[in-house]
Design an enzyme around this catalytic site. Structure first.
Site, short mmCIF file in Angstrom:
data_model
loop_
_atom_site.label_atom_id
_atom_site.label_comp_id
_atom_site.label_asym_id
_atom_site.label_seq_id
_atom_site.Cartn_x
_atom_site.Cartn_y
_atom_site.Cartn_z
N TYR A 60 -1.15 1.11 14.46
CA TYR A 60 0.02 1.99 14.51
C TYR A 60 0.15 2.73 15.84
CZ TYR A 60 3.71 4.99 12.71
OH TYR A 60 4.92 5.64 12.53
N GLY A 100 1.45 1.37 1.80
CA GLY A 100 2.67 1.26 2.59
C GLY A 100 3.87 1.96 1.99
N ARG A 144 8.17 6.45 -0.76
CA ARG A 144 9.41 5.80 -0.34
C ARG A 144 9.14 4.34 -0.04
NH1 ARG A 144 7.53 3.32 2.99
NH2 ARG A 144 6.89 3.88 5.10
N SER A 157 -4.16 -0.55 3.75
CA SER A 157 -3.90 -0.31 5.17
C SER A 157 -3.99 1.18 5.44
CB SER A 157 -2.51 -0.84 5.54
OG SER A 157 -2.17 -0.50 6.86
N ASP A 196 9.45 8.82 6.82
CA ASP A 196 8.77 8.97 5.54
C ASP A 196 9.07 10.32 4.90
OD1 ASP A 196 7.74 6.55 6.27
OD2 ASP A 196 5.73 7.28 6.71
N SER A 219 2.17 7.42 0.75
CA SER A 219 1.42 8.35 -0.09
C SER A 219 1.06 9.61 0.69
CB SER A 219 0.15 7.69 -0.64
OG SER A 219 -0.67 7.21 0.42
#
Length: 504
Positions: free
Chosen positions: A254, A152, A47, A244, A200, A155
């Site tokens: 995060y 990002g 996404r 990342s 996500d 996945s």
């Protein structure tokens, strides 16, 4: 609404472009498991978030869309007490085995791609137990993924959702609702120690071809598809090639944001007399008041539907944050303890024990301000979508909102960096109306709003950047790093007869 089933590749915008990949997946599967026949494929896409980052775990709505890069699992079942997983990229993802005779555990110190599969397996097995289906079938699976890892574009969520869907269907769940698949996979990555929200997974499951999504988390989790009013609008997604990894950097990136926002929620709740208010509960991932909960307690409950009310409440909270969280630049632990009436031991036990983080100061003002300002931009985008404006005005206004978002991601949330900012600047000078880091940040990908007319100039300028920044980069690597994407179909199942057609 159930997860759809297909007998062909019609869920892609250009089915013929994907046939060779599926043929390779079938070939790899047969090489790994020569005595097996593929029974079905389970698929879930990545996404891109168009606007609204680092606010989902505070229960504010977001605007993502599913994209055509995806994870596909080719599956067969058996009566063995094990699941074997393989990958078309065996050099990077070697074959692994998961025993069904033992309790499923994830060793966070031993980072392997099988851990992500186990996340899906754990939530699927819990769902099956709810249905009184306790004996799991053995499975042989081969995965193929086109979502860049660390890019990002979620996945990990695509992989976990595809894994969950594969386990459920293999064990007799012929019909699963999108709501149930989202509900159980939202927490899947928590088993890896990532305290994510649900954007996500929801975007991956609910995606529809040609439509973006309005995802709400309160009063209930749901995804509502919508179309953009401008027909020549398109989005370009650029992989910065700065990998990342959310899990490896979580203590300083995060998860630190999750903790900072949780502490900000509790401090605001205390100062605004929301603490203990009837109907307002500690609902964050770390059992604190969420910033959405604080807003509802201070301004009155918002139903998530009336945009005008939501805008008024958010504007009020933006003003309140500036007057209440007064230490711009960060709070020390001692300053937090003083304002919250806690000892250092109590503070550590309440906020720092559950999620390991590393910091010098806690930037409560900046993080809370980002959440409320970013959430306001989401609602203003929705208001724009429901307002009759010409194409030029829509593109200019939506682009400005995206650019404001990028500014706050850089300055307030600190999840951008100079190289990401440079890519945004290049795009804006060459045909993009808006450019912003998407997803967790600290590398990964950037999404650019443009038109089909501006697309050639924009992609050419970005290709020039990659050639300058990464000497020796191949044309194929550039094509993979710069993609224009329309919204794509979400999670789905593809049945057996198609694999036979591919082999023919």
């Amino acid at each position: 609404m159930s997860v759809p089933k297909f007998n062909d590749l019609s869920f892609y915008s250009d089915p013929s472009a994907h046939k060779s990949r599926y043929a390779n997946l079938v070939k790899t599967f047969k090489s790994k498991y020569p005595n097996d026949e593929i029974e079905f494929f389970a698929r879930s896409p990545g996404r891109v978030n168009l606007i609204g980052d680092h606010i989902d775990y505070n229960y504010f709505p977001v605007l993502p869309m599913a994209i055509e890069v995806d994870v596909v699992a080719a599956v067969s079942t058996n009566n063995n007490d094990m699941i074997v997983i393989a990958n078309t990229d065996s050099a990077k993802f070697p074959k692994e085995t998961v025993s069904l005779a033992e309790e499923f555990t994830i060793d966070r110190e031993h980072h392997t791609w099988a851990n992500y599969f186990k996340c899906g397996l754990i939530v699927a097995s819990k769902f099956l137990q709810e249905k009184a289906m306790t004996k799991l079938k053995g499975m042989n699976i081969t995965f193929s993924g086109t979502v860049p890892t660390g890019g990002g574009l979620s996945s990990s969520a695509a992989f976990c959702v595809a894994s969950t869907l594969a386990v459920l269907y293999a064990n007799g769940v012929e019909d699963i609702s999108k709501a149930d698949l989202t509900r159980i996979t939202v927490v899947s990555e928590h088993y890896l120690g990532l305290n994510n929200g649900g954007m996500d997974q929801c975007a991956s499951v609910y995606g529809e071809q040609g439509k973006a999504l309005f995802i709400q988390f309160k009063p209930q989790l749901k995804g509502t598809p919508f179309e953009f009013p401008v027909k020549n609008l398109t989005f370009v997604i650029t992989n910065s090639l700065q990998v990342s990894n959310k899990y490896e950097t979580a203590p300083i990136h995060y998860n630190l944001r999750v903790v900072e926002m949780a502490i900000a929620g509790d401090l605001l709740a205390k100062k605004l007399n929301v603490e203990g208010k009837e109907g307002i509960v500690k609902d964050s991932n770390v059992d604190t008041y969420s910033l959405r909960g604080v807003m509802d307690g201070y301004c009155g409950a918002w139903d998530g539907e009336d945009l005008d009310v939501g805008v008024v409440h958010l504007e009020k909270m933006i003003d309140v944050v500036g007057k209440t969280l007064t230490k711009e630049g960060g709070y020390t632990v001692e300053q937090c303890c003083e304002e919250m009436g806690l000892t250092p031991e109590e503070f550590h036990s309440r906020y720092l024990k559950k999620i390991p983080v590393k910091f010098d100061v806690l930037k409560l003002y900046e993080r809370a301000l980002h959440v409320y300002r970013e959430s306001l931009r989401v609602l203003k985008t929705l208001q724009l979508l429901s307002t009759v404006v010409d194409a030029s005005q829509f593109l200019q206004t939506f682009g400005s909102l995206m650019n404001e978002s990028q500014h706050d991601l850089d300055i307030l949330n600190e999840s951008s960096n100079p190289k990401l900012n440079e890519i945004c600047s290049i795009a804006l000078a060459n045909g993009a109306y808006g450019s912003r880091v998407t997803g967790a940040g600290w590398g990964g990908s950037i999404v650019h709003l443009t038109t089909t007319e501006n697309l050639p100039k924009l992609t050419k300028s970005l290709e020039a950047y990659y050639k300058r920044e990464f000497p020796g980069i191949t044309d194929e690597e550039i094509r993979e790093a710069v993609i224009d994407s329309k919204p794509a179909t979400g999670s789905c199942l593809v049945k057996l007869d198609f694999s036979h057609a591919l082999q023919g």
